[in-house]
Scaffold this motif. Structure first.
Motif, PDB file in Angstrom:
ATOM      1  N   PRO A   9       0.838  -1.196   0.000  1.00 11.69           N
ATOM      2  CA  PRO A   9       0.000   0.000   0.000  1.00 11.69           C
ATOM      3  C   PRO A   9       0.877   1.252   0.000  1.00 11.69           C
ATOM      4  O   PRO A   9       2.005   1.224   0.506  1.00 11.69           O
ATOM      5  CB  PRO A   9      -0.802  -0.117   1.297  1.00 11.69           C
ATOM      6  N   PRO A  10       0.384   2.329  -0.565  1.00  6.36           N
ATOM      7  CA  PRO A  10       1.187   3.546  -0.607  1.00  6.36           C
ATOM      8  C   PRO A  10       1.486   4.038   0.811  1.00  6.36           C
ATOM      9  O   PRO A  10       0.648   3.950   1.697  1.00  6.36           O
ATOM     10  CB  PRO A  10       0.322   4.550  -1.370  1.00  6.36           C
ATOM     11  N   VAL A  11       2.694   4.526   1.002  1.00  2.84           N
ATOM     12  CA  VAL A  11       3.096   5.049   2.305  1.00  2.84           C
ATOM     13  C   VAL A  11       2.469   6.426   2.467  1.00  2.84           C
ATOM     14  O   VAL A  11       2.627   7.299   1.606  1.00  2.84           O
ATOM     15  CB  VAL A  11       4.632   5.136   2.404  1.00  2.84           C
ATOM     16  N   GLN A  12       1.757   6.591   3.580  1.00  2.00           N
ATOM     17  CA  GLN A  12       1.122   7.887   3.826  1.00  2.00           C
ATOM     18  C   GLN A  12       2.087   8.750   4.628  1.00  2.00           C
ATOM     19  O   GLN A  12       2.428   8.444   5.764  1.00  2.00           O
ATOM     20  CB  GLN A  12      -0.186   7.699   4.592  1.00  2.00           C
ATOM     21  N   ARG A  13       2.540   9.791   4.014  1.00  4.40           N
ATOM     22  CA  ARG A  13       3.497  10.681   4.669  1.00  4.40           C
ATOM     23  C   ARG A  13       2.753  11.692   5.529  1.00  4.40           C
ATOM     24  O   ARG A  13       1.644  12.104   5.181  1.00  4.40           O
ATOM     25  CB  ARG A  13       4.330  11.411   3.622  1.00  4.40           C
ATOM     26  N   PRO A  14       3.372  12.103   6.645  1.00  4.99           N
ATOM     27  CA  PRO A  14       2.745  13.132   7.470  1.00  4.99           C
ATOM     28  C   PRO A  14       2.551  14.411   6.662  1.00  4.99           C
ATOM     29  O   PRO A  14       3.337  14.721   5.766  1.00  4.99           O
ATOM     30  CB  PRO A  14       3.744  13.358   8.598  1.00  4.99           C
ATOM     31  N   MET A  15       1.499  15.120   6.989  1.00  6.48           N
ATOM     32  CA  MET A  15       1.197  16.353   6.286  1.00  6.48           C
ATOM     33  C   MET A  15       2.271  17.404   6.584  1.00  6.48           C
ATOM     34  O   MET A  15       2.690  17.558   7.720  1.00  6.48           O
ATOM     35  CB  MET A  15      -0.172  16.865   6.759  1.00  6.48           C
ATOM     36  N   SER A  16       2.706  18.090   5.577  1.00  7.53           N
ATOM     37  CA  SER A  16       3.695  19.147   5.741  1.00  7.53           C
ATOM     38  C   SER A  16       3.026  20.383   6.337  1.00  7.53           C
ATOM     39  O   SER A  16       1.867  20.682   6.045  1.00  7.53           O
ATOM     40  CB  SER A  16       4.288  19.501   4.375  1.00  7.53           C
ATOM     41  N   ILE A  17       3.769  21.100   7.169  1.00  6.09           N
ATOM     42  CA  ILE A  17       3.197  22.318   7.756  1.00  6.09           C
ATOM     43  C   ILE A  17       3.024  23.421   6.709  1.00  6.09           C
ATOM     44  O   ILE A  17       2.350  24.413   6.963  1.00  6.09           O
ATOM     45  CB  ILE A  17       4.033  22.844   8.942  1.00  6.09           C
ATOM     46  N   THR A  18       3.598  23.226   5.532  1.00  8.29           N
ATOM     47  CA  THR A  18       3.422  24.208   4.460  1.00  8.29           C
ATOM     48  C   THR A  18       2.258  23.827   3.539  1.00  8.29           C
ATOM     49  O   THR A  18       1.913  24.590   2.642  1.00  8.29           O
ATOM     50  CB  THR A  18       4.705  24.347   3.628  1.00  8.29           C
ATOM     51  N   ALA A  19       1.657  22.681   3.775  1.00  5.79           N
ATOM     52  CA  ALA A  19       0.531  22.248   2.944  1.00  5.79           C
ATOM     53  C   ALA A  19      -0.666  23.167   3.206  1.00  5.79           C
ATOM     54  O   ALA A  19      -0.907  23.583   4.346  1.00  5.79           O
ATOM     55  CB  ALA A  19       0.163  20.799   3.259  1.00  5.79           C
ATOM     56  N   PRO A  20      -1.432  23.468   2.179  1.00  5.23           N
ATOM     57  CA  PRO A  20      -2.562  24.388   2.359  1.00  5.23           C
ATOM     58  C   PRO A  20      -3.637  23.841   3.311  1.00  5.23           C
ATOM     59  O   PRO A  20      -4.353  24.615   3.948  1.00  5.23           O
ATOM     60  CB  PRO A  20      -3.126  24.576   0.951  1.00  5.23           C
ATOM     61  N   GLU A  21      -3.745  22.520   3.438  1.00  2.31           N
ATOM     62  CA  GLU A  21      -4.780  21.960   4.316  1.00  2.31           C
ATOM     63  C   GLU A  21      -4.327  21.837   5.768  1.00  2.31           C
ATOM     64  O   GLU A  21      -5.119  21.489   6.641  1.00  2.31           O
ATOM     65  CB  GLU A  21      -5.254  20.596   3.794  1.00  2.31           C
ATOM     66  N   PHE A  22      -3.046  22.132   6.065  1.00  2.00           N
ATOM     67  CA  PHE A  22      -2.535  21.969   7.429  1.00  2.00           C
ATOM     68  C   PHE A  22      -3.237  22.883   8.431  1.00  2.00           C
ATOM     69  O   PHE A  22      -3.744  22.422   9.455  1.00  2.00           O
ATOM     70  CB  PHE A  22      -1.016  22.212   7.474  1.00  2.00           C
ATOM     71  N   LEU A  23      -3.257  24.174   8.179  1.00  2.00           N
ATOM     72  CA  LEU A  23      -3.846  25.117   9.140  1.00  2.00           C
ATOM     73  C   LEU A  23      -5.335  24.882   9.381  1.00  2.00           C
ATOM     74  O   LEU A  23      -5.776  24.886  10.535  1.00  2.00           O
ATOM     75  CB  LEU A  23      -3.569  26.562   8.727  1.00  2.00           C
ATOM     76  N   PRO A  24      -6.151  24.646   8.338  1.00  2.00           N
ATOM     77  CA  PRO A  24      -7.562  24.353   8.616  1.00  2.00           C
ATOM     78  C   PRO A  24      -7.760  23.083   9.447  1.00  2.00           C
ATOM     79  O   PRO A  24      -8.592  23.051  10.350  1.00  2.00           O
ATOM     80  CB  PRO A  24      -8.181  24.197   7.232  1.00  2.00           C
ATOM     81  N   LYS A  25      -6.964  22.036   9.180  1.00  2.00           N
ATOM     82  CA  LYS A  25      -7.089  20.795   9.963  1.00  2.00           C
ATOM     83  C   LYS A  25      -6.645  21.002  11.403  1.00  2.00           C
ATOM     84  O   LYS A  25      -7.255  20.483  12.333  1.00  2.00           O
ATOM     85  CB  LYS A  25      -6.285  19.660   9.317  1.00  2.00           C
ATOM     86  N   LEU A  26      -5.583  21.771  11.599  1.00  2.00           N
ATOM     87  CA  LEU A  26      -5.113  22.065  12.948  1.00  2.00           C
ATOM     88  C   LEU A  26      -6.146  22.886  13.712  1.00  2.00           C
ATOM     89  O   LEU A  26      -6.432  22.603  14.878  1.00  2.00           O
ATOM     90  CB  LEU A  26      -3.767  22.795  12.900  1.00  2.00           C
TER      91      LEU A  26
END
Length: 105
Positions: A9-26
């Motif tokens: 299965p594809p390795v799921q990498r942790p979300m980068s803090i520069t990703a656009p979805e990071f701040l809304p999820k946090l």
């Protein structure tokens, strides 16, 4: 003859803090954490990477009363002597562990 190829299965990498979805999820995670604490539920663990808040089993009844109308998914999985119960509220998983009830023999 057809061949079978097993693919990992594809390795799921942790979300980068520069990703656009990071701040809304946090913000979503922190908002629910505050609401759970304000409601008086006892948080035993939290994992932003797993998007999970774990509460004490003693807080489940209060969770149902205060957040029951916001539950969007419910599931459970038993491993060994414990069952991991989880619900999704505001896009975040809220989980608790309960003992497996053994049948009388």
């Amino acid at each position: 003859m057809a061949s079978l190829q097993l693919v990992a299965p594809p390795v799921q990498r942790p979300m980068s803090i520069t990703a656009p979805e990071f701040l809304p999820k946090l913000a979503e995670f922190n908002e629910l954490t505050r609401a759970v604490r304000d409601a008086g539920l006892q948080i035993t663990a939290m994992s932003f990477l797993d998007n999970t808040i774990i509460i004490s089993i003693d807080s489940v009844e209060l969770l149902a009363r205060r957040f029951g109308h916001e539950v969007r998914g419910q599931r459970h999985r038993t491993e060994g002597r414990f069952t991991r119960n989880a619900v999704t509220i505001r896009g975040v998983d809220v989980a608790w562990f309960s003992l497996v009830k053994e049948q009388n023999r």
